[in-house]
Scaffold this active site. Structure first.
Site: not given
Ligand SMILES: [Zn+2]
Length: 266
Positions: A128, A131, A188
């Site tokens: 996370e 990101h 991702e």
């Molecule tokens: Zn993700």
């Protein structure tokens, strides 16, 4: 006439393209970026207020201490001292976690039950935070702006209304399917890549990332995973990619000052 207008629109957009590039840490990918990091942080802070009013904060001291310990360890190696790092646990069955631009991290209690140890939590928090430091939020906003500018150029460069409608239709379809979807998959994989390095730098054994995602992908049919899976598609490919990245992550792990291994059991 219309073609001239198209050229004008194109010319006015061109400087934006040239001035707006950023490079993703660790992966080195070049991204189109029209937003500044401080604007993204501002958006993140607004979203955080909404999160705080929407979800119930978890009162369990042990859980809070754990998430904070892992979160601080990841943040310490993220090279973002200007972020307003904060780690909060929310009481909900949803198996979810996220990091907003600017460093506000939410972990839902629903995801913790799938973890056997601290290092698996580090894999999720690392992903996370990955990101956020790769500025994927800003990139999505920028892509939206680009799509709108592109649609304006297409609309201005064709003559008849029917052609114009058709061009928009084709353009819209092409950007949604051809650019937007694969991009989120790119995000991702990139977050996985960065996350694995961050956990390793923080002293957590990166092999636990593979363990966690393998395990987690098997329970993907469970309904409470719905929301997270809509934004985090997990498949065999993803685990395969992580395995390829392991040697790189192990280099960081071997150089880590503190070795935490799998950390505490959950
Ligand atoms: Zn993700």
């Amino acid at each position: 006439m219309k073609t001239t207008l198209g050229k004008i629109v194109l010319l006015s957009v061109m400087p934006l393209f040239m001035a707006a590039c950023a490079t993703v840490p660790y992966t080195g990918r070049t991204q189109v970026m029209f937003t500044s990091e401080s604007e993204e942080t501002q958006m993140g802070m607004q979203a955080w207020d909404e999160v705080l009013s929407k979800y119930k904060i978890c009162k369990n001291k042990k859980t809070n201490a754990l998430v904070n310990r892992v979160g601080r360890a990841i943040a310490a190696v993220a090279d973002k001292p200007e972020y307003q790092w904060e780690f909060k646990v929310f009481e909900t069955n949803q198996a979810n976690a996220f990091c907003l631009p600017g460093g506000k991290v939410a972990v839902f209690t629903g995801i913790l039950k799938y973890m056997d140890c601290e290092a698996e939590l580090a894999a999720v928090v690392g992903h996370e935070v990955g990101h956020a430091i790769a500025r994927h939020g800003g990139e999505r906003v920028s892509q939206g702006m680009l799509q709108q500018a592109g649609a304006a150029i297409v609309a201005a460069s064709v003559d008849s209304p029917t052609e114009q409608q058709l061009a928009l239709l084709i353009y819209g379809g092409a950007t949604n399917l051809g650019a937007i979807l694969p991009y989120s998959r790119t995000h991702e994989y990139e977050a996985d890549h960065i996350g694995m390095i961050l956990m390793a730098k923080a002293g957590y054994d990166p092999r636990y990332a593979i363990k966690f995602w393998e395990k987690f992908s098997k329970v993907s049919s469970e309904s409470e995973l719905g929301e997270w899976f809509s934004t985090h598609p997990i498949g065999k490919h993803r685990v395969e990619e992580l395995k390829k990245l392991l040697p790189e992550a192990m280099k960081y792990y071997n150089k880590a000052k503190v070795k935490r291994g799998g950390g505490a059991k959950l």
